[in-house]
Every structure is written in structure tokens, then in C-alpha cells.
Design a protein around this motif. Structure first.
Motif, short mmCIF file in Angstrom:
data_model
loop_
_atom_site.label_atom_id
_atom_site.label_comp_id
_atom_site.label_asym_id
_atom_site.label_seq_id
_atom_site.Cartn_x
_atom_site.Cartn_y
_atom_site.Cartn_z
N SER A 154 0.83 -1.21 0.00
CA SER A 154 0.00 0.00 0.00
C SER A 154 0.86 1.26 0.00
O SER A 154 0.58 2.23 -0.72
CB SER A 154 -0.93 -0.01 1.22
OG SER A 154 -1.68 1.18 1.30
N LEU A 155 1.94 1.24 0.78
CA LEU A 155 2.84 2.39 0.84
C LEU A 155 3.63 2.55 -0.46
O LEU A 155 3.93 3.67 -0.87
CB LEU A 155 3.78 2.26 2.03
CG LEU A 155 3.11 2.46 3.39
CD1 LEU A 155 4.04 2.03 4.53
CD2 LEU A 155 2.70 3.92 3.58
N TYR A 156 3.96 1.44 -1.12
CA TYR A 156 4.57 1.53 -2.44
C TYR A 156 3.66 2.31 -3.39
O TYR A 156 4.11 3.15 -4.18
CB TYR A 156 4.80 0.14 -3.02
CG TYR A 156 6.03 -0.60 -2.51
CD1 TYR A 156 7.04 0.06 -1.81
CD2 TYR A 156 6.19 -1.97 -2.74
CE1 TYR A 156 8.15 -0.63 -1.35
CE2 TYR A 156 7.30 -2.65 -2.28
CZ TYR A 156 8.28 -1.98 -1.59
OH TYR A 156 9.38 -2.65 -1.15
N ARG A 157 2.37 2.03 -3.31
CA ARG A 157 1.40 2.73 -4.17
C ARG A 157 1.37 4.22 -3.86
O ARG A 157 1.30 5.05 -4.78
CB ARG A 157 0.00 2.13 -4.00
CG ARG A 157 -0.13 0.71 -4.51
CD ARG A 157 -1.58 0.24 -4.45
NE ARG A 157 -1.69 -1.16 -4.83
CZ ARG A 157 -1.65 -2.18 -3.98
NH1 ARG A 157 -1.52 -1.94 -2.66
NH2 ARG A 157 -1.76 -3.42 -4.41
N VAL A 158 1.43 4.55 -2.58
CA VAL A 158 1.42 5.96 -2.18
C VAL A 158 2.67 6.67 -2.69
O VAL A 158 2.60 7.79 -3.22
CB VAL A 158 1.31 6.09 -0.64
CG1 VAL A 158 1.46 7.55 -0.23
CG2 VAL A 158 -0.02 5.54 -0.16
N ILE A 159 3.83 6.03 -2.53
CA ILE A 159 5.08 6.62 -3.00
C ILE A 159 5.05 6.79 -4.52
O ILE A 159 5.43 7.84 -5.06
CB ILE A 159 6.28 5.76 -2.57
CG1 ILE A 159 6.43 5.79 -1.05
CG2 ILE A 159 7.58 6.25 -3.24
CD1 ILE A 159 7.47 4.83 -0.50
N ARG A 160 4.58 5.77 -5.22
CA ARG A 160 4.48 5.86 -6.69
C ARG A 160 3.55 7.00 -7.11
O ARG A 160 3.88 7.80 -7.99
CB ARG A 160 3.95 4.54 -7.25
CG ARG A 160 3.67 4.56 -8.76
CD ARG A 160 3.12 3.22 -9.23
NE ARG A 160 2.83 3.23 -10.65
CZ ARG A 160 1.67 3.59 -11.18
NH1 ARG A 160 0.66 3.98 -10.37
NH2 ARG A 160 1.48 3.57 -12.49
N SER A 161 2.39 7.08 -6.47
CA SER A 161 1.42 8.13 -6.80
C SER A 161 2.02 9.51 -6.56
O SER A 161 1.83 10.43 -7.37
CB SER A 161 0.16 7.94 -5.96
OG SER A 161 -0.76 8.99 -6.18
N THR A 162 2.75 9.66 -5.45
CA THR A 162 3.37 10.95 -5.13
C THR A 162 4.43 11.31 -6.17
O THR A 162 4.50 12.46 -6.62
CB THR A 162 4.01 10.88 -3.72
OG1 THR A 162 3.00 10.61 -2.76
CG2 THR A 162 4.69 12.21 -3.38
N MET A 163 5.25 10.35 -6.56
CA MET A 163 6.29 10.61 -7.55
C MET A 163 5.69 10.98 -8.90
O MET A 163 6.21 11.86 -9.61
CB MET A 163 7.22 9.40 -7.69
CG MET A 163 8.07 9.14 -6.45
SD MET A 163 9.24 7.78 -6.68
CE MET A 163 10.41 8.52 -7.84
N LEU A 164 4.59 10.34 -9.27
CA LEU A 164 3.91 10.69 -10.53
C LEU A 164 3.36 12.11 -10.44
O LEU A 164 3.52 12.92 -11.38
CB LEU A 164 2.77 9.70 -10.79
CG LEU A 164 3.18 8.30 -11.25
CD1 LEU A 164 1.97 7.36 -11.22
CD2 LEU A 164 3.78 8.35 -12.66
N LYS A 165 2.73 12.44 -9.34
CA LYS A 165 2.16 13.78 -9.16
C LYS A 165 3.23 14.85 -9.19
O LYS A 165 3.03 15.95 -9.75
CB LYS A 165 1.40 13.83 -7.83
CG LYS A 165 0.76 15.17 -7.53
CD LYS A 165 0.04 15.13 -6.19
CE LYS A 165 -0.55 16.49 -5.85
NZ LYS A 165 -1.23 16.47 -4.51
N GLU A 166 4.40 14.58 -8.59
CA GLU A 166 5.48 15.56 -8.51
C GLU A 166 6.34 15.61 -9.78
O GLU A 166 7.21 16.47 -9.88
CB GLU A 166 6.38 15.24 -7.31
CG GLU A 166 5.74 15.47 -5.96
CD GLU A 166 5.49 16.95 -5.70
OE1 GLU A 166 6.40 17.77 -5.97
OE2 GLU A 166 4.38 17.28 -5.23
N GLY A 167 6.10 14.70 -10.71
CA GLY A 167 6.93 14.64 -11.91
C GLY A 167 8.32 14.11 -11.63
O GLY A 167 9.27 14.35 -12.39
#
Length: 366
Positions: free
Chosen positions: A300-313
Motif C-alpha cells: 500500500s505504501l509503495y502505491r502511495v510513493i508511486r502516486s506521489t512521484m507521478l504527481k510531482e513529476g
């Protein structure tokens, strides 16, 4: 070391005489943030008291400790006029350092964590280099053994960096391999005390780099020496030794600052910052792998980190420069959402790192 020690004693005597005769401020202000630090704090303070150079003050900030830190500092403040103690509600090491620096009177600030040690001639050596070069920053390696016999690997070669050569310092900081405050004596006037850091209260992960960026930007010269003057203790109870959800927010803030300064500095710094930003996110994945969390929570935290990195470019920026192969593999699979592969790669990289570190230690002992 003999001639260096003699020269440093001369510098110490001259400056102490000037200070006594003219009422000048000390050469060094040693800044020590302390939060629940009772286990090692006395040893840390003792390493300061043992310094063979007298022209310094030490400012310790009790950052809202709930253990015996307060009692230890009360005894120090009462018995040693050279030591000053400040107290605040818990706000994290960044704000603790900032409040200490606002009270500093030294020409240079030396950063010391509350579980680490200074070599007894550290200030003597630093004074010698300041006298010789007049550099804004004197940088030195640390040791992971308390007798200072083994030095860390330093990515910046020993020597002076100024004018065009100073760009190499900026590149090294952007790459994330030169981002520690502990290990540098910084001219006080190069620290951005006119800036308000209140919005960053509680920032922990990457806070060294976050503060260092403005210091490097405002400075004009640095000298790198090759003597380990600082003992860095591998403290498993430190605030950055295990994963916490808020650390992801910290990495976002630090990455934005890194990107901003890299863009300002230009040149090789832009590519270097892509490596540095990748290192920040990889460090979170490493901490998460060490943490006592269920596999479901980890995914679940992997998903959060991935989502954050996508959002931040972040994935786009991290692809600007060629990463270490293991970093490249991890980030590619994280971006694609292949979390099981990410987990295996992180574990494999961690195992390789532990084997390498054991081999290095065995070689040093042998």
C-alpha cells in the motif's frame, strides 16, 4: 600531525589573546540539537569539552525532550560557562539548529549531532585551515569507528574550491553525496538567517540537504580536507532509522528545493539533481523494507510513493541522467506498478550492501 598541532596551538593562543583583549566573538559556535538524547549526550558534550582549542562556544538545544536530557543539560549549563542551553517545544532538528544559529556569536558554525563525537583536535585542525585558506566552508570526512582510524569515502577530492571550480561543489551536493551538515564548518554570514523556516517545522528526512542548499548558494569557497574529525554513530534509534509516513512529505519538500537550486545553478547540476532526487526516494524504500510492517501495508505504501512521484513529476526528472543500474531497475518497476519486483530488488540491493560493508570492515581490521 606535529607541525599542524603546533601551528594550531599558535592560532589558538593568538585568537584567545585577541578575544580577551578586545572582547571579540569566538571563532566557532558548535550547534547541538538534542531530542531524547540521554543515552549518548554526556559523551558528546565531553568530546566538546576536551577540545584542544579554546576559542569556541557550544549551544545545545533541548528540542522538547521527555527523557533525562533536560537534567544532563542543566548540569552542563551550571558548570560550564562556555556551554549555553536553549529549550523549545519539540519542532525537529531543523528548527532546533535554526534557533541555535540565531544565538550564535562565532565566525563559523560547526554542526554536531547529540549522539556523535568530535575528535579532540577537530577545532584546532579547522582553525588551521581557516587561517590558511579563509574559505567560507571547511569540509571534513567522518569515521564510523570511535578512534577515528577509518575515514568515510569522500566524493569531493581534497583541496580548495573557488571561482569556476566551486561549481563542482554544487554538482556534488545536487548528486546527494555531499549533503551532511555535520562534517562542515560554515561561515555564519553564509547561513540564510533572514529566511523564515517556520513552514518546515518537523522536517526530518533530508533536512541536512534542505538547509545546506542555501548555504552552498550563498558561499563562494570551500576547502575539503582529508582528516576524519567526526565520529558518526550508527544509531538505530535515530529519527531517520525507520520509515514513517510523514517522511514522504519531507522528501517532497526537499526534492522541490533541490530542483529549484539545481535549475538556478544550471550546467551539470540539473542532471546531478536527478540522481540526488532518486536517492531520496530510494532511501524511503530502503527504510520501508527495514520496517516492522505487514507485506500488505508495504504494498500500500509503495502505491502511495508511486502516486506521489507521478504527481510531482519525479520519474521524469529522475530519468534525465543515467542512474545506478539498481536504482534504474527499482524506479522503472515502481513506475510500472510492479511492486513485488520492487520489493525483491530492494532486498537484493540491501543484501549486497551488507556483504560489501562487512567485507570493507574485515579488510580494515585485517
Amino acid at each position: 600531525m606535529g607541525q599542524g598541532r603546533a601551528a594550531s596551538r599558535w592560532i589558538r593562543t593568538e585568537r584567545v589573546n585577541k578575544m580577551e583583549n578586545a572582547g571579540t566573538n569566538p571563532l566557532f559556535s558548535i550547534v547541538i540539537p538534542a531530542y531524547n538524547a540521554e543515552r549518548y549526550l554526556q559523551e558528546t558534550l565531553h568530546s566538546v569539552a576536551l577540545q584542544q582549542f579554546d576559542d569556541f562556544e557550544a549551544i545545545v538545544v533541548d528540542d522538547g525532550s521527555t527523557d533525562g536530557t533536560r537534567e544532563i543539560l542543566s548540569g552542563i549549563a551550571d558548570s560550564r560557562l562556555r556551554f549555553r542551553v536553549l529549550r523549545q517545544e519539540n519542532a525537529g532538528p531543523l528548527m532546533a539548529r535554526r534557533i541555535a544559529i540565531s544565538y550564535a556569536r562565532g565566525e563559523y558554525v560547526v554542526f554536531l549531532d547529540s549522539d556523535d563525537l568530535l575528535r579532540d583536535d577537530a577545532l584546532m585542525v579547522l582553525a588551521r585551515e581557516i587561517e590558511r585558506t579563509g574559505a567560507d566552508i571547511v569540509s571534513f570526512p567522518f569515521s564510523r569507528v570511535p578512534d577515528f582510524s577509518v575515514s568515510q569515502r569522500v566524493r569531493l577530492r581534497p583541496g580548495e574550491y573557488r571561482d569556476k571550480r566551486y561549481a563542482k561543489v554544487k554538482e556534488c551536493v545536487c548528486r546527494g553525496c555531499f549533503n551532511n551538515l555535520c562534517g562542515k564548518a560554515v561561515r555564519l554570514c553564509r547561513i540564510d538567517m533572514d529566511s523564515d523556516y517556520g513552514a518546515y517545522k518537523g522536517l526530518v528526512h533530508g533536512e541536512d540537504l534542505f538547509q545546506l542548499l542555501s548555504i552552498i548558494d550563498r558561499s563562494e569557497s570551500l576547502v575539503q580536507i582529508n582528516e576524519p574529525l567526526y565520529y558518526y554513530r550508527d544509531n538505530g534509534s535515530s529519527s531517520t532509522s525507520r520509515f514513517r509516513r510523514r517522511q514522504l512529505d519531507d522528501v517532497v519538500v526537499v526534492s522541490r528545493g533541490l530542483t529549484e537550486y539545481a535549475s538556478k545553478w544550471g550546467g551539470a547540476c540539473i542532471k546531478a539533481a536527478s540522481v540526488g532526487e532518486a536517492s531520496l526516494y530510494i532511501s524511503l524504500l530502503n527504510l520501508l523494507d527495514k520496517g516492522a510492517v505487514s507485506r500488505e501495508e508495504k504494498m500500500s505504501l509503495y502505491r502511495v510513493i508511486r502516486s506521489t512521484m507521478l504527481k510531482e513529476g519525479a520519474f521524469e526528472r529522475c530519468s534525465i541522467a543515467v542512474q545506478r543500474f539498481d536504482y534504474w531497475l527499482i524506479l522503472c518497476n515502481l513506475r510500472q506498478g510492479h511492486f513485488t519486483v520492487v520489493e525483491k530488488l530492494i532486498r537484493a540491493a540491501g543484501l549486497a550492501r551488507r556483504i560489501r560493508n562487512r567485507s570493507v570492515r574485515a579488510f580494515m581490521v585485517g
